[in-house]
Motif scaffolding. Structure first.
Motif, PDB file in Angstrom:
ATOM      1  N   MET A 143      27.409 -12.827   1.032  1.00  0.00           N
ATOM      2  CA  MET A 143      26.238 -13.073   2.138  1.00  0.00           C
ATOM      3  C   MET A 143      25.908 -14.462   2.173  1.00  0.00           C
ATOM      4  SD  MET A 143      22.729 -10.835   2.328  1.00  0.00           S
ATOM      5  CE  MET A 143      23.692  -9.353   1.941  1.00  0.00           C
ATOM      6  N   ASP A 144      25.775 -14.907   3.443  1.00  0.00           N
ATOM      7  CA  ASP A 144      25.148 -16.402   3.470  1.00  0.00           C
ATOM      8  C   ASP A 144      23.575 -16.218   3.111  1.00  0.00           C
ATOM      9  OD1 ASP A 144      24.007 -15.715   5.807  1.00  0.00           O
ATOM     10  OD2 ASP A 144      25.764 -16.301   6.870  1.00  0.00           O
ATOM     11  N   GLN A 145      23.428 -17.496   2.949  1.00  0.00           N
ATOM     12  CA  GLN A 145      21.502 -17.661   2.596  1.00  0.00           C
ATOM     13  C   GLN A 145      20.837 -16.975   3.549  1.00  0.00           C
ATOM     14  OE1 GLN A 145      20.186 -20.933   0.098  1.00  0.00           O
ATOM     15  NE2 GLN A 145      18.665 -21.290   1.631  1.00  0.00           N
ATOM     16  N   GLU A 146      21.291 -17.685   4.720  1.00  0.00           N
ATOM     17  CA  GLU A 146      20.262 -17.411   5.979  1.00  0.00           C
ATOM     18  C   GLU A 146      20.246 -15.584   6.087  1.00  0.00           C
ATOM     19  OE1 GLU A 146      20.034 -18.020  10.700  1.00  0.00           O
ATOM     20  OE2 GLU A 146      21.492 -19.239   9.608  1.00  0.00           O
ATOM     21  N   LYS A 147      21.267 -14.727   6.020  1.00  0.00           N
ATOM     22  CA  LYS A 147      21.313 -13.613   6.192  1.00  0.00           C
ATOM     23  C   LYS A 147      20.554 -12.889   5.071  1.00  0.00           C
ATOM     24  CE  LYS A 147      24.029  -9.617   6.937  1.00  0.00           C
ATOM     25  NZ  LYS A 147      25.628  -8.949   7.276  1.00  0.00           N
ATOM     26  N   ALA A 148      20.578 -13.356   3.909  1.00  0.00           N
ATOM     27  CA  ALA A 148      19.890 -12.902   2.650  1.00  0.00           C
ATOM     28  C   ALA A 148      18.500 -13.040   2.884  1.00  0.00           C
ATOM     29  CB  ALA A 148      20.326 -13.703   1.400  1.00  0.00           C
ATOM     30  N   ILE A 149      17.914 -14.106   3.337  1.00  0.00           N
ATOM     31  CA  ILE A 149      16.616 -14.435   3.658  1.00  0.00           C
ATOM     32  C   ILE A 149      16.128 -13.312   4.752  1.00  0.00           C
ATOM     33  CG2 ILE A 149      14.816 -16.196   4.631  1.00  0.00           C
ATOM     34  CD1 ILE A 149      16.310 -18.173   3.128  1.00  0.00           C
ATOM     35  N   ALA A 150      16.912 -13.260   5.677  1.00  0.00           N
ATOM     36  CA  ALA A 150      16.297 -12.277   6.692  1.00  0.00           C
ATOM     37  C   ALA A 150      16.104 -10.835   6.003  1.00  0.00           C
ATOM     38  CB  ALA A 150      17.231 -12.357   8.068  1.00  0.00           C
ATOM     39  N   LEU A 151      17.189 -10.614   5.498  1.00  0.00           N
ATOM     40  CA  LEU A 151      17.004  -9.284   4.784  1.00  0.00           C
ATOM     41  C   LEU A 151      15.765  -9.075   3.858  1.00  0.00           C
ATOM     42  CD1 LEU A 151      20.787  -8.451   4.156  1.00  0.00           C
ATOM     43  CD2 LEU A 151      19.306  -7.321   5.834  1.00  0.00           C
ATOM     44  N   LEU A 152      15.494 -10.029   3.046  1.00  0.00           N
ATOM     45  CA  LEU A 152      14.661  -9.979   2.044  1.00  0.00           C
ATOM     46  C   LEU A 152      13.035 -10.014   2.731  1.00  0.00           C
ATOM     47  CD1 LEU A 152      15.780 -12.598  -0.571  1.00  0.00           C
ATOM     48  CD2 LEU A 152      14.999 -10.307  -1.079  1.00  0.00           C
ATOM     49  N   ASN A 153      13.016 -10.896   3.841  1.00  0.00           N
ATOM     50  CA  ASN A 153      11.790 -10.934   4.737  1.00  0.00           C
ATOM     51  C   ASN A 153      11.633  -9.413   5.235  1.00  0.00           C
ATOM     52  OD1 ASN A 153      10.639 -13.511   4.296  1.00  0.00           O
ATOM     53  ND2 ASN A 153      12.099 -14.360   5.821  1.00  0.00           N
ATOM     54  N   GLN A 154      12.725  -8.945   5.768  1.00  0.00           N
ATOM     55  CA  GLN A 154      12.562  -7.603   6.303  1.00  0.00           C
ATOM     56  C   GLN A 154      12.131  -6.614   5.583  1.00  0.00           C
ATOM     57  OE1 GLN A 154      16.092  -6.237   8.061  1.00  0.00           O
ATOM     58  NE2 GLN A 154      15.226  -4.393   9.106  1.00  0.00           N
ATOM     59  N   ALA A 155      12.584  -6.460   4.176  1.00  0.00           N
ATOM     60  CA  ALA A 155      12.063  -5.619   3.080  1.00  0.00           C
ATOM     61  C   ALA A 155      10.791  -5.787   2.600  1.00  0.00           C
ATOM     62  CB  ALA A 155      13.025  -5.877   1.771  1.00  0.00           C
ATOM     63  N   GLY A 156      10.478  -7.241   2.554  1.00  0.00           N
ATOM     64  CA  GLY A 156       9.037  -7.393   2.375  1.00  0.00           C
ATOM     65  C   GLY A 156       8.025  -6.929   3.273  1.00  0.00           C
ATOM     66  N   LYS A 157       8.338  -6.876   4.578  1.00  0.00           N
ATOM     67  CA  LYS A 157       7.539  -6.277   5.761  1.00  0.00           C
ATOM     68  C   LYS A 157       7.358  -4.802   5.440  1.00  0.00           C
ATOM     69  CE  LYS A 157       8.327  -9.996   9.208  1.00  0.00           C
ATOM     70  NZ  LYS A 157       8.887 -10.090  10.510  1.00  0.00           N
ATOM     71  N   LYS A 158       8.478  -4.366   5.422  1.00  0.00           N
ATOM     72  CA  LYS A 158       8.564  -2.686   5.086  1.00  0.00           C
ATOM     73  C   LYS A 158       7.594  -2.349   3.948  1.00  0.00           C
ATOM     74  CE  LYS A 158      11.862   1.130   4.808  1.00  0.00           C
ATOM     75  NZ  LYS A 158      11.279   1.591   3.554  1.00  0.00           N
ATOM     76  N   ALA A 159       7.900  -3.140   2.781  1.00  0.00           N
ATOM     77  CA  ALA A 159       7.025  -2.867   1.675  1.00  0.00           C
ATOM     78  C   ALA A 159       5.545  -3.046   2.038  1.00  0.00           C
ATOM     79  CB  ALA A 159       7.586  -3.626   0.367  1.00  0.00           C
ATOM     80  N   TYR A 160       5.110  -3.877   2.729  1.00  0.00           N
ATOM     81  CA  TYR A 160       3.785  -4.134   2.920  1.00  0.00           C
ATOM     82  C   TYR A 160       3.211  -3.257   3.878  1.00  0.00           C
ATOM     83  CZ  TYR A 160      -0.221  -6.636   4.779  1.00  0.00           C
ATOM     84  OH  TYR A 160      -1.689  -6.742   5.211  1.00  0.00           O
ATOM     85  N   LEU A 161       3.882  -2.818   4.951  1.00  0.00           N
ATOM     86  CA  LEU A 161       3.448  -1.626   5.742  1.00  0.00           C
ATOM     87  C   LEU A 161       3.347  -0.481   5.075  1.00  0.00           C
ATOM     88  CD1 LEU A 161       5.902  -2.473   8.999  1.00  0.00           C
ATOM     89  CD2 LEU A 161       3.170  -2.780   8.662  1.00  0.00           C
ATOM     90  N   GLU A 162       4.078  -0.199   3.979  1.00  0.00           N
ATOM     91  CA  GLU A 162       3.895   0.947   3.217  1.00  0.00           C
ATOM     92  C   GLU A 162       3.085   0.903   2.131  1.00  0.00           C
ATOM     93  OE1 GLU A 162       8.124   1.516   2.077  1.00  0.00           O
ATOM     94  OE2 GLU A 162       8.748   2.388   3.949  1.00  0.00           O
ATOM     95  N   GLU A 163       2.301  -0.208   2.143  1.00  0.00           N
ATOM     96  CA  GLU A 163       1.325  -0.646   1.076  1.00  0.00           C
ATOM     97  C   GLU A 163       1.709  -0.654  -0.144  1.00  0.00           C
ATOM     98  OE1 GLU A 163      -2.235   1.736   1.535  1.00  0.00           O
ATOM     99  OE2 GLU A 163      -2.806   1.143   3.535  1.00  0.00           O
ATOM    100  N   LYS A 164       3.045  -1.208  -0.600  1.00  0.00           N
ATOM    101  CA  LYS A 164       3.799  -1.380  -1.799  1.00  0.00           C
ATOM    102  C   LYS A 164       3.609  -3.277  -1.870  1.00  0.00           C
ATOM    103  CE  LYS A 164       6.705   2.310  -1.305  1.00  0.00           C
ATOM    104  NZ  LYS A 164       8.208   2.868  -1.275  1.00  0.00           N
ATOM    105  N   PHE A 165       2.386  -3.359  -2.407  1.00  0.00           N
ATOM    106  CA  PHE A 165       2.178  -4.837  -2.268  1.00  0.00           C
ATOM    107  C   PHE A 165       2.812  -5.671  -3.245  1.00  0.00           C
ATOM    108  CE2 PHE A 165      -1.759  -2.766  -0.208  1.00  0.00           C
ATOM    109  CZ  PHE A 165      -1.167  -3.003   1.105  1.00  0.00           C
TER     110      PHE A 165
END
Length: 222
Positions: free
Chosen positions: A1-23
């Motif tokens: 997986m290239d770095q750009e895609k990895a960053i996009a996935l991590l940012n998406q995972a972080g947003k999901k966790a935030y919305l679920e209040e898993k800070f």
């Protein structure tokens, strides 16, 4: 997986966790992103936001300062910074941060409301009122702005206007116990004790653990 895609996935995972209040989980995602790219602006302002939710406000400010140096044109950074400063009761600095955000996006109702809150905390009620009126011009259904507008008017001794603002807020959210409490205090101040009692009883019905409402009710009944 290239770095750009990895960053996009991590940012998406972080947003999901935030919305679920898993800070903590959201913070871990932000930090993993920043290991890959220390200057990723989305991860930086998201990290600042998460740190605020974890009550780690000084760390949030450090992150926001770095982010604002990298992208001084990104309003969300100054909004997060303002929130952190508000939480540290550094209201003048919070006000400056919100004003910077509004320079970048003058049509953001939420930021106008936050500016109003900072001004309110500074006791600058006439300016507070103007900020809330701008908020409501942009979004007439912003219930907190109606409530805080009523608070500002109350502090300016414009009691009838204050009552009208709180009534509008209650049309939007009739279960806001704080507004019913405020109405009870206002009616008591006007000597309208039956209305004061009814408003306080409504506040207690919605929030039975509010000691101030019980105490105020006792004063009205005396």
């Amino acid at each position: 997986m290239d770095q750009e895609k990895a960053i996009a996935l991590l940012n998406q995972a972080g947003k999901k966790a935030y919305l679920e209040e898993k800070f903590e989980e959201a913070l871990a995602s932000c930090e993993k992103t920043l290991e890959l790219d220390p200057d990723d602006i989305e991860a930086l302002y998201n990290k600042g936001l998460v740190l605020c939710r974890l009550d780690r406000f000084h760390e949030a400010l450090e992150v926001c300062d770095k982010a604002s140096r990298l992208r001084p044109d990104k309003g969300i950074i100054f909004i997060v910074k303002g929130f952190a400063l508000d939480s540290l009761e550094r209201f003048n600095e919070a006000l400056a941060a919100y004003e910077k955000a509004l320079e970048l996006d003058p049509e953001d109702a939420d930021t106008w409301e936050k500016k109003g809150n900072a001004l309110y905390n500074l006791g600058r009620f006439k300016e507070t009122l103007a900020a809330y009126e701008k908020t409501l011009e942009l979004n007439p259904k912003q219930v907190n702005a109606w409530r805080k507008k009523g608070d500002a008017l109350y502090n300016l001794d414009r009691l009838n206007e204050s009552l009208a603002a709180w009534d509008t807020a209650l049309e939007l959210d009739p279960k806001d116990d704080a507004i019913w409490y405020n109405k009870g205090c206002l009616f008591g101040r006007l000597g309208r004790f039956n209305e004061a009692l009814a408003a306080l009883e409504k506040s207690i019905q919605l929030n039975p653990k509010d000691a101030d409402a019980w105490r105020k009710k006792g004063v009205v009944l005396c």
